[in-house]
Write a protein that holds these residues in place. Structure first.
Motif, PDB file in Angstrom:
ATOM      1  N   VAL A  68       5.427  28.508 -19.448  1.00 29.30           N
ATOM      2  CA  VAL A  68       5.913  29.289 -18.310  1.00 29.30           C
ATOM      3  C   VAL A  68       5.171  28.958 -17.019  1.00 29.30           C
ATOM      4  O   VAL A  68       5.538  29.436 -15.966  1.00 29.30           O
ATOM      5  N   SER A  69       4.117  28.143 -17.065  1.00 29.34           N
ATOM      6  CA  SER A  69       3.374  27.820 -15.856  1.00 29.34           C
ATOM      7  C   SER A  69       3.895  26.552 -15.178  1.00 29.34           C
ATOM      8  O   SER A  69       3.422  26.210 -14.101  1.00 29.34           O
ATOM      9  N   LEU A  70       4.858  25.871 -15.761  1.00 35.62           N
ATOM     10  CA  LEU A  70       5.429  24.671 -15.170  1.00 35.62           C
ATOM     11  C   LEU A  70       6.084  25.014 -13.838  1.00 35.62           C
ATOM     12  O   LEU A  70       6.895  25.933 -13.754  1.00 35.62           O
ATOM     13  N   ARG A  71       5.706  24.279 -12.779  1.00 35.93           N
ATOM     14  CA  ARG A  71       6.193  24.618 -11.442  1.00 35.93           C
ATOM     15  C   ARG A  71       7.113  23.563 -10.834  1.00 35.93           C
ATOM     16  O   ARG A  71       7.935  23.878  -9.993  1.00 35.93           O
TER      17      ARG A  71
ATOM     18  N   GLY B 150      15.848  28.319 -18.499  1.00 40.70           N
ATOM     19  CA  GLY B 150      15.852  29.600 -17.808  1.00 40.70           C
ATOM     20  C   GLY B 150      14.590  30.403 -18.065  1.00 40.70           C
ATOM     21  O   GLY B 150      14.288  31.356 -17.349  1.00 40.70           O
ATOM     22  N   GLN B 151      13.826  30.020 -19.064  1.00 40.08           N
ATOM     23  CA  GLN B 151      12.576  30.708 -19.400  1.00 40.08           C
ATOM     24  C   GLN B 151      11.402  30.241 -18.550  1.00 40.08           C
ATOM     25  O   GLN B 151      10.312  30.806 -18.625  1.00 40.08           O
ATOM     26  N   LEU B 152      11.605  29.224 -17.744  1.00 44.43           N
ATOM     27  CA  LEU B 152      10.524  28.679 -16.906  1.00 44.43           C
ATOM     28  C   LEU B 152      10.427  29.511 -15.629  1.00 44.43           C
ATOM     29  O   LEU B 152      10.815  29.095 -14.539  1.00 44.43           O
ATOM     30  N   SER B 153       9.880  30.681 -15.756  1.00 47.17           N
ATOM     31  CA  SER B 153       9.903  31.675 -14.679  1.00 47.17           C
ATOM     32  C   SER B 153       9.148  31.257 -13.421  1.00 47.17           C
ATOM     33  O   SER B 153       9.411  31.789 -12.349  1.00 47.17           O
ATOM     34  N   ARG B 154       8.226  30.330 -13.515  1.00 46.75           N
ATOM     35  CA  ARG B 154       7.464  29.898 -12.332  1.00 46.75           C
ATOM     36  C   ARG B 154       7.969  28.594 -11.739  1.00 46.75           C
ATOM     37  O   ARG B 154       7.415  28.098 -10.764  1.00 46.75           O
ATOM     38  N   LEU B 155       9.025  28.035 -12.304  1.00 44.50           N
ATOM     39  CA  LEU B 155       9.571  26.772 -11.816  1.00 44.50           C
ATOM     40  C   LEU B 155      10.103  26.951 -10.398  1.00 44.50           C
ATOM     41  O   LEU B 155      10.951  27.807 -10.146  1.00 44.50           O
ATOM     42  N   SER B 156       9.588  26.156  -9.465  1.00 43.61           N
ATOM     43  CA  SER B 156      10.030  26.276  -8.081  1.00 43.61           C
ATOM     44  C   SER B 156      10.810  25.050  -7.608  1.00 43.61           C
ATOM     45  O   SER B 156      11.551  25.133  -6.635  1.00 43.61           O
ATOM     46  N   TYR B 157      10.677  23.921  -8.293  1.00 40.01           N
ATOM     47  CA  TYR B 157      11.309  22.673  -7.859  1.00 40.01           C
ATOM     48  C   TYR B 157      11.926  21.999  -9.071  1.00 40.01           C
ATOM     49  O   TYR B 157      11.226  21.722 -10.051  1.00 40.01           O
ATOM     50  N   LEU B 158      13.220  21.733  -9.015  1.00 37.93           N
ATOM     51  CA  LEU B 158      13.903  21.074 -10.129  1.00 37.93           C
ATOM     52  C   LEU B 158      14.865  20.031  -9.589  1.00 37.93           C
ATOM     53  O   LEU B 158      15.850  20.355  -8.931  1.00 37.93           O
ATOM     54  N   ASP B 159      14.551  18.766  -9.826  1.00 37.60           N
ATOM     55  CA  ASP B 159      15.394  17.656  -9.401  1.00 37.60           C
ATOM     56  C   ASP B 159      15.872  16.911 -10.641  1.00 37.60           C
ATOM     57  O   ASP B 159      15.096  16.254 -11.317  1.00 37.60           O
ATOM     58  N   LEU B 160      17.147  17.063 -10.942  1.00 36.50           N
ATOM     59  CA  LEU B 160      17.784  16.349 -12.043  1.00 36.50           C
ATOM     60  C   LEU B 160      18.942  15.507 -11.512  1.00 36.50           C
ATOM     61  O   LEU B 160      19.804  15.071 -12.274  1.00 36.50           O
ATOM     62  N   GLY B 161      18.968  15.276 -10.221  1.00 36.23           N
ATOM     63  CA  GLY B 161      20.050  14.521  -9.594  1.00 36.23           C
ATOM     64  C   GLY B 161      20.034  13.053  -9.998  1.00 36.23           C
ATOM     65  O   GLY B 161      19.007  12.490 -10.366  1.00 36.23           O
ATOM     66  N   GLY B 162      21.200  12.424  -9.929  1.00 35.90           N
ATOM     67  CA  GLY B 162      21.301  10.996 -10.192  1.00 35.90           C
ATOM     68  C   GLY B 162      21.108  10.631 -11.647  1.00 35.90           C
ATOM     69  O   GLY B 162      20.533   9.592 -11.945  1.00 35.90           O
ATOM     70  N   ASN B 163      21.566  11.463 -12.536  1.00 39.01           N
ATOM     71  CA  ASN B 163      21.505  11.185 -13.965  1.00 39.01           C
ATOM     72  C   ASN B 163      22.933  11.175 -14.515  1.00 39.01           C
ATOM     73  O   ASN B 163      23.890  11.032 -13.759  1.00 39.01           O
ATOM     74  N   GLU B 164      23.075  11.305 -15.805  1.00 36.33           N
ATOM     75  CA  GLU B 164      24.382  11.338 -16.453  1.00 36.33           C
ATOM     76  C   GLU B 164      24.495  12.595 -17.297  1.00 36.33           C
ATOM     77  O   GLU B 164      24.998  12.577 -18.414  1.00 36.33           O
TER      78      GLU B 164
ATOM     79  N   SER C  97      13.837  32.712 -11.077  1.00 37.60           N
ATOM     80  CA  SER C  97      13.656  33.485  -9.846  1.00 37.60           C
ATOM     81  C   SER C  97      12.717  32.837  -8.830  1.00 37.60           C
ATOM     82  O   SER C  97      12.759  33.175  -7.648  1.00 37.60           O
ATOM     83  N   SER C  98      11.873  31.902  -9.233  1.00 37.58           N
ATOM     84  CA  SER C  98      10.949  31.243  -8.305  1.00 37.58           C
ATOM     85  C   SER C  98      11.519  29.951  -7.740  1.00 37.58           C
ATOM     86  O   SER C  98      10.876  29.296  -6.914  1.00 37.58           O
ATOM     87  N   LEU C  99      12.705  29.566  -8.169  1.00 40.37           N
ATOM     88  CA  LEU C  99      13.284  28.278  -7.784  1.00 40.37           C
ATOM     89  C   LEU C  99      13.619  28.251  -6.301  1.00 40.37           C
ATOM     90  O   LEU C  99      14.352  29.099  -5.794  1.00 40.37           O
ATOM     91  N   THR C 100      13.044  27.270  -5.579  1.00 35.29           N
ATOM     92  CA  THR C 100      13.329  27.098  -4.156  1.00 35.29           C
ATOM     93  C   THR C 100      14.123  25.823  -3.900  1.00 35.29           C
ATOM     94  O   THR C 100      14.735  25.677  -2.850  1.00 35.29           O
ATOM     95  N   TYR C 101      14.108  24.872  -4.844  1.00 35.78           N
ATOM     96  CA  TYR C 101      14.819  23.605  -4.674  1.00 35.78           C
ATOM     97  C   TYR C 101      15.513  23.251  -5.979  1.00 35.78           C
ATOM     98  O   TYR C 101      14.894  23.279  -7.043  1.00 35.78           O
ATOM     99  N   LEU C 102      16.792  22.905  -5.904  1.00 35.32           N
ATOM    100  CA  LEU C 102      17.566  22.516  -7.073  1.00 35.32           C
ATOM    101  C   LEU C 102      18.506  21.387  -6.694  1.00 35.32           C
ATOM    102  O   LEU C 102      19.309  21.525  -5.768  1.00 35.32           O
ATOM    103  N   ASP C 103      18.393  20.253  -7.384  1.00 35.60           N
ATOM    104  CA  ASP C 103      19.288  19.116  -7.163  1.00 35.60           C
ATOM    105  C   ASP C 103      19.906  18.721  -8.495  1.00 35.60           C
ATOM    106  O   ASP C 103      19.208  18.276  -9.400  1.00 35.60           O
ATOM    107  N   LEU C 104      21.208  18.920  -8.608  1.00 34.59           N
ATOM    108  CA  LEU C 104      21.967  18.515  -9.788  1.00 34.59           C
ATOM    109  C   LEU C 104      23.070  17.524  -9.405  1.00 34.59           C
ATOM    110  O   LEU C 104      23.956  17.243 -10.200  1.00 34.59           O
ATOM    111  N   GLY C 105      22.991  17.004  -8.205  1.00 37.26           N
ATOM    112  CA  GLY C 105      24.019  16.090  -7.698  1.00 37.26           C
ATOM    113  C   GLY C 105      24.072  14.780  -8.458  1.00 37.26           C
ATOM    114  O   GLY C 105      23.110  14.374  -9.106  1.00 37.26           O
ATOM    115  N   TRP C 106      25.204  14.124  -8.365  1.00 35.25           N
ATOM    116  CA  TRP C 106      25.411  12.818  -8.980  1.00 35.25           C
ATOM    117  C   TRP C 106      25.185  12.849 -10.478  1.00 35.25           C
ATOM    118  O   TRP C 106      24.458  12.028 -11.034  1.00 35.25           O
TER     119      TRP C 106
END
Length: 79
Positions: A4-7, A25-39, A52-61
């Motif tokens: 849960v400390s993964l940010r 969804g259990q990663l409550s402290r996650l603030s940055y998640l970039d999974l863009g440009g994958n398949e 709830s701590s997420l400030t950046y999310l990229d799921l594009g491409w």
């Protein structure tokens, strides 16, 4: 064991394939998640609304299908 400390997760542009795990969804402290440009495939689980701590999310491409859960609309920290 839950990490849960993964940010920050940046796995963009790595040709990852498969589905988006609802357990993230259990990663409550996650603030940055970039999974863009994958398949990645699947829909976005309502469990992701718990990031709830997420400030950046990229799921594009990716190859996502289905609808985007309305729970993501509750993530008030996304910019």
């Amino acid at each position: 064991e839950k990490n849960v400390s993964l940010r920050k997760v940046d796995l963009g542009g790595n040709q990852l394939n498969g589905t988006l795990p609802s357990t993230w969804g259990q990663l409550s402290r996650l603030s940055y998640l970039d999974l863009g440009g994958n398949e990645l495939t699947s829909s976005i689980s309502s469990a992701w609304g718990q990031l709830s701590s997420l400030t950046y999310l990229d799921l594009g491409w990716n190859e996502l299908t289905g609808s985007i859960s309305s729970a993501l609309g509750q993530l008030s920290s996304l910019t």
